[in-house]
Motif scaffolding. Structure first.
Motif, mmCIF file in Angstrom:
data_model
loop_
_atom_site.group_PDB
_atom_site.id
_atom_site.type_symbol
_atom_site.label_atom_id
_atom_site.label_comp_id
_atom_site.label_asym_id
_atom_site.label_seq_id
_atom_site.Cartn_x
_atom_site.Cartn_y
_atom_site.Cartn_z
ATOM 1 N N MET A 1 0.845 -1.176 0.000
ATOM 2 C CA MET A 1 0.000 0.000 0.000
ATOM 3 C C MET A 1 0.885 1.233 0.000
ATOM 4 S SD MET A 1 -2.747 1.133 2.926
ATOM 5 C CE MET A 1 -3.967 -0.037 2.423
ATOM 6 N N LYS A 2 0.639 2.194 -0.886
ATOM 7 C CA LYS A 2 1.413 3.426 -0.948
ATOM 8 C C LYS A 2 0.594 4.547 -0.343
ATOM 9 C CE LYS A 2 4.156 2.120 -4.783
ATOM 10 N NZ LYS A 2 5.234 2.529 -5.540
ATOM 11 N N PHE A 3 1.306 5.473 0.318
ATOM 12 C CA PHE A 3 0.652 6.611 0.955
ATOM 13 C C PHE A 3 1.117 7.882 0.268
ATOM 14 C CE2 PHE A 3 -1.285 4.330 4.295
ATOM 15 C CZ PHE A 3 -0.445 3.275 4.566
ATOM 16 N N PRO A 4 0.189 8.717 -0.216
ATOM 17 C CA PRO A 4 0.587 9.921 -0.926
ATOM 18 C C PRO A 4 1.182 10.988 -0.019
ATOM 19 C CG PRO A 4 -1.796 9.804 -0.729
ATOM 20 C CD PRO A 4 -1.241 8.507 -0.207
ATOM 21 N N ASN A 16 -5.022 1.217 12.485
ATOM 22 C CA ASN A 16 -4.423 -0.091 12.691
ATOM 23 C C ASN A 16 -3.773 -0.250 14.055
ATOM 24 O OD1 ASN A 16 -4.656 -1.739 10.140
ATOM 25 N ND2 ASN A 16 -4.133 0.298 9.396
ATOM 26 N N ARG A 17 -4.166 0.547 15.034
ATOM 27 C CA ARG A 17 -3.599 0.440 16.369
ATOM 28 C C ARG A 17 -4.484 -0.380 17.294
ATOM 29 N NH1 ARG A 17 -1.553 6.609 17.216
ATOM 30 N NH2 ARG A 17 0.256 6.450 15.901
ATOM 31 N N SER A 18 -5.412 -1.110 16.726
ATOM 32 C CA SER A 18 -6.283 -1.933 17.541
ATOM 33 C C SER A 18 -5.500 -3.085 18.144
ATOM 34 C CB SER A 18 -7.430 -2.474 16.679
ATOM 35 O OG SER A 18 -6.894 -3.231 15.637
ATOM 36 N N SER A 19 -6.149 -3.843 18.980
ATOM 37 C CA SER A 19 -5.463 -4.946 19.655
ATOM 38 C C SER A 19 -4.812 -5.874 18.645
ATOM 39 C CB SER A 19 -6.471 -5.721 20.503
ATOM 40 O OG SER A 19 -5.861 -6.863 21.030
ATOM 41 N N LEU A 20 -3.508 -6.052 18.785
ATOM 42 C CA LEU A 20 -2.757 -6.869 17.843
ATOM 43 C C LEU A 20 -2.431 -8.234 18.411
ATOM 44 C CD1 LEU A 20 -0.342 -4.070 16.660
ATOM 45 C CD2 LEU A 20 -2.338 -4.940 15.464
ATOM 46 N N ASP A 179 3.141 -0.810 9.695
ATOM 47 C CA ASP A 179 3.031 -1.519 8.424
ATOM 48 C C ASP A 179 1.924 -2.552 8.562
ATOM 49 O OD1 ASP A 179 4.120 -3.604 9.905
ATOM 50 O OD2 ASP A 179 6.071 -3.528 8.920
ATOM 51 N N THR A 180 1.833 -3.471 7.640
ATOM 52 C CA THR A 180 0.732 -4.436 7.658
ATOM 53 C C THR A 180 0.799 -5.387 8.858
ATOM 54 O OG1 THR A 180 1.980 -5.894 6.187
ATOM 55 C CG2 THR A 180 0.414 -4.363 5.162
ATOM 56 N N SER A 181 1.948 -5.458 9.521
ATOM 57 C CA SER A 181 2.072 -6.310 10.710
ATOM 58 C C SER A 181 1.746 -5.572 12.001
ATOM 59 C CB SER A 181 3.500 -6.866 10.812
ATOM 60 O OG SER A 181 3.779 -7.680 9.705
ATOM 61 N N GLY A 182 1.545 -4.259 11.924
ATOM 62 C CA GLY A 182 1.210 -3.481 13.119
ATOM 63 C C GLY A 182 2.173 -2.336 13.336
ATOM 64 N N ASN A 183 2.242 -1.868 14.582
ATOM 65 C CA ASN A 183 3.139 -0.764 14.921
ATOM 66 C C ASN A 183 4.583 -1.187 14.706
ATOM 67 O OD1 ASN A 183 1.147 1.103 15.802
ATOM 68 N ND2 ASN A 183 0.925 -0.077 17.681
ATOM 69 N N ARG A 184 5.359 -0.277 14.117
ATOM 70 C CA ARG A 184 6.784 -0.522 13.900
ATOM 71 C C ARG A 184 7.523 0.736 14.328
ATOM 72 N NH1 ARG A 184 9.773 0.725 9.516
ATOM 73 N NH2 ARG A 184 7.930 0.887 8.215
ATOM 74 N N TYR A 185 8.309 0.609 15.390
ATOM 75 C CA TYR A 185 9.020 1.743 15.961
ATOM 76 C C TYR A 185 10.422 1.783 15.366
ATOM 77 C CZ TYR A 185 5.021 1.044 18.898
ATOM 78 O OH TYR A 185 3.732 0.862 19.323
ATOM 79 N N CYS A 186 10.650 2.722 14.448
ATOM 80 C CA CYS A 186 11.953 2.907 13.820
ATOM 81 C C CYS A 186 12.762 3.804 14.736
ATOM 82 C CB CYS A 186 11.800 3.544 12.445
ATOM 83 S SG CYS A 186 11.022 2.450 11.269
#
Length: 198
Positions: A1-4, A16-20, A179-186
């Motif tokens: 998925m691309k975000f403009p 997408n921050r719901s219970s993972l 991303d599609t797997s959930g929260n990703r803290y870079c």
């Protein structure tokens, strides 16, 4: 998925921050009950004033002089305490001694604790729920160490509405880029290369 634009990315993140189904690593150490965390939405959020000006930028003091993995003090102090939007350059963490540290341990897959470069408080532990190879591969593909909810110590890590990831004492850590797997803290390695608080 691309975000403009970043607005679309943040909108996607909030949806997408719901219970993972993850349990933060701090829970496995008995800091919270699993049932208490099940009712909390991750990431835990903080008000903007956590990043207000203090004695040394957004922190009370400078980063430690003896950072792990030969991280550069000046880069760390600038990123941690006098910065809200920028990061160490992509791939910087691979130019430190971190990968040699991982490779030369007795158990290459044993989790590593990452400590706040200012306070020495444990902020992340990785890998949790995956192999070290998976953690390294994901981090290399994004350019920065990339942590997941279950690898985050929610006693001391928070996010702001704009996705900025911070410590509860005002250290800039990086950003949450889901991303599609959930929260990703870079996360900037210079922000989590501290020595353990004594």
């Amino acid at each position: 998925m691309k975000f403009p634009c970043i607005t679309s990315l943040l909108a996607f993140a909030s949806l997408n921050r719901s219970s993972l189904g993850f349990v933060p690593h701090s829970l496995s150490r008995g800091l919270y009950s699993t049932s208490a965390m099940a009712s909390q939405k991750l990431p835990l959020m903080a008000p903007e004033d956590v990043m207000s000006q203090k004695k040394h930028g957004t922190s009370e003091e400078a980063v430690m002089k003896d950072l792990r993995w030969k991280c550069d003090f000046e880069t760390a102090d600038r990123i941690c305490n006098f910065n809200r939007h920028y990061a160490e350059h992509a791939g910087y963490w691979t130019s430190t001694d971190f990968l040699n540290f991982v490779k030369n341990r007795e158990d290459n897959d044993a989790p590593i604790d990452f400590y706040d470069s200012v306070t020495g408080k444990r902020l992340f532990t990785a890998p949790v729920g995956r192999t070290m190879t998976d953690f390294i591969k994901e981090s290399q593909s994004h350019g920065w160490p990339s942590f997941r909810d279950e690898e985050t110590n929610w006693d001391y890590v928070r996010c702001l509405d704009n996705g900025e990831c911070i410590s509860t004492t005002g250290t800039h850590l990086g950003h949450n880029i889901p991303d599609t797997s959930g929260n990703r803290y870079c996360i900037n390695l210079v922000s989590v290369a501290g020595q353990e608080e004594k």
